[in-house]
Write an enzyme that holds these catalytic residues in place. Structure first.
Site, PDB file in Angstrom:
ATOM      1  N   CYS A  85       0.803  -1.211  -0.001  1.00 29.33           N
ATOM      2  CA  CYS A  85       0.008   0.054   0.023  1.00 29.33           C
ATOM      3  C   CYS A  85       0.885   1.350   0.008  1.00 29.33           C
ATOM      4  O   CYS A  85       1.441   1.548  -0.913  1.00 29.33           O
ATOM      5  CB  CYS A  85      -1.075  -0.012   1.158  1.00 29.33           C
ATOM      6  SG  CYS A  85      -2.425   1.137   1.007  1.00 29.33           S
ATOM      7  N   HIS A 192      -3.496  -5.679   1.022  1.00 25.34           N
ATOM      8  CA  HIS A 192      -2.774  -5.738   2.191  1.00 25.34           C
ATOM      9  C   HIS A 192      -2.808  -7.373   2.564  1.00 25.34           C
ATOM     10  O   HIS A 192      -3.826  -7.883   3.030  1.00 25.34           O
ATOM     11  CB  HIS A 192      -3.614  -5.038   3.443  1.00 25.34           C
ATOM     12  CG  HIS A 192      -3.082  -3.517   3.516  1.00 25.34           C
ATOM     13  ND1 HIS A 192      -2.478  -3.102   4.178  1.00 25.34           N
ATOM     14  CD2 HIS A 192      -4.100  -2.616   2.729  1.00 25.34           C
ATOM     15  CE1 HIS A 192      -2.511  -1.593   3.813  1.00 25.34           C
ATOM     16  NE2 HIS A 192      -3.546  -1.435   2.999  1.00 25.34           N
ATOM     17  N   GLU A 194      -1.085  -8.583   4.958  1.00 25.69           N
ATOM     18  CA  GLU A 194      -1.123  -8.918   6.570  1.00 25.69           C
ATOM     19  C   GLU A 194      -2.416  -9.001   7.317  1.00 25.69           C
ATOM     20  O   GLU A 194      -2.806  -9.218   8.122  1.00 25.69           O
ATOM     21  CB  GLU A 194       0.003  -7.832   6.956  1.00 25.69           C
ATOM     22  CG  GLU A 194      -0.792  -6.495   7.399  1.00 25.69           C
ATOM     23  CD  GLU A 194      -0.867  -5.549   5.929  1.00 25.69           C
ATOM     24  OE1 GLU A 194      -1.128  -4.509   6.316  1.00 25.69           O
ATOM     25  OE2 GLU A 194      -0.504  -6.091   5.082  1.00 25.69           O
TER      26      GLU A 194
END
Length: 216
Positions: A85, A192, A194
């Protein structure tokens, strides 16, 4: 494997990335924006957030901080570098990946889950997926629309990493939402991974991004 996580004023996904790396079996540690020597680390990760409040444009101020020199040195030493990002915006800003991530087509912040197609498995981060595999991860950005006037070069060099599968929410060129350098060791993705590292979050499809670093 020791992985450095870059921290800028405004980074807000650093702890999430730290946790995901631990789940993958890595040894993460934080690196501040003013640190130049990154030689202790085997891989570098730039997390998401709003470095310097996205002042001027996303990644513009982070791109002129001392740690960028350390990241460039790591690239010269063939160490994997992943930008997520805001991290992707920074890598594009400093020219470590081709193209730019600019303001979304609707000029608004987009936060939603997205179906993504893995376009290449030659990067350390996508090496544990199958080519054309569809995975699910969230996006959260205002400046995520990918643009590159030399799009054919990306195809020729197999530099497209991820693309939106079912819809193109931000208007990116050819629905591209992840690219890499020619060597495949520097990777910039807007979604993302994660935030999709455990099934309790809604998907664990992103965990292989971090396992791929360790496997590499």
């Amino acid at each position: 494997m020791k992985v450095g996580i870059i921290r800028f004023p405004g980074s807000n996904c650093d702890r999430d990335v730290f946790h995901a790396l631990e789940l993958a079996g890595a040894q993460p540690d934080y690196i501040w924006w003013n640190q130049r020597d990154l030689s202790d680390f085997e891989a570098i990760l730039i997390p998401g957030g709003f470095s310097y409040g996205d002042y001027l444009r996303a990644g513009a101020i982070a791109a002129i901080t001392p740690v960028i020199d350390g990241i460039k040195d790591a690239v010269k030493e063939d160490k994997p570098v992943l930008g997520i990002c805001n991290g992707a915006q920074i890598l594009a800003e400093v020219g470590l990946v081709p193209g730019v991530f600019t303001v979304n087509k609707n000029s608004k912040f987009i936060c939603e889950w997205a179906d993504l197609k893995v376009q290449t498995t030659r990067t350390p981060f996508t090496s544990m997926y199958k080519k054309d595999e569809v995975i699910r991860m969230p996006i959260a950005h205002t400046e995520g629309r990918y643009y590159n006037p030399e799009i054919e070069k990306l195809h020729d060099n197999d530099q497209i990493v991820l693309s939106f599968e079912s819809e193109n929410p931000n208007g990116s060129m050819e629905a591209i939402t992840g690219v890499c350098d020619e060597e495949g060791l520097v990777c910039a993705v807007m979604p993302h991974p994660e935030r999709a590292s455990e099934s309790i979050l809604g998907s664990d499809d992103g965990l292989k991004f971090f396992k791929g670093i360790v496997n590499y």
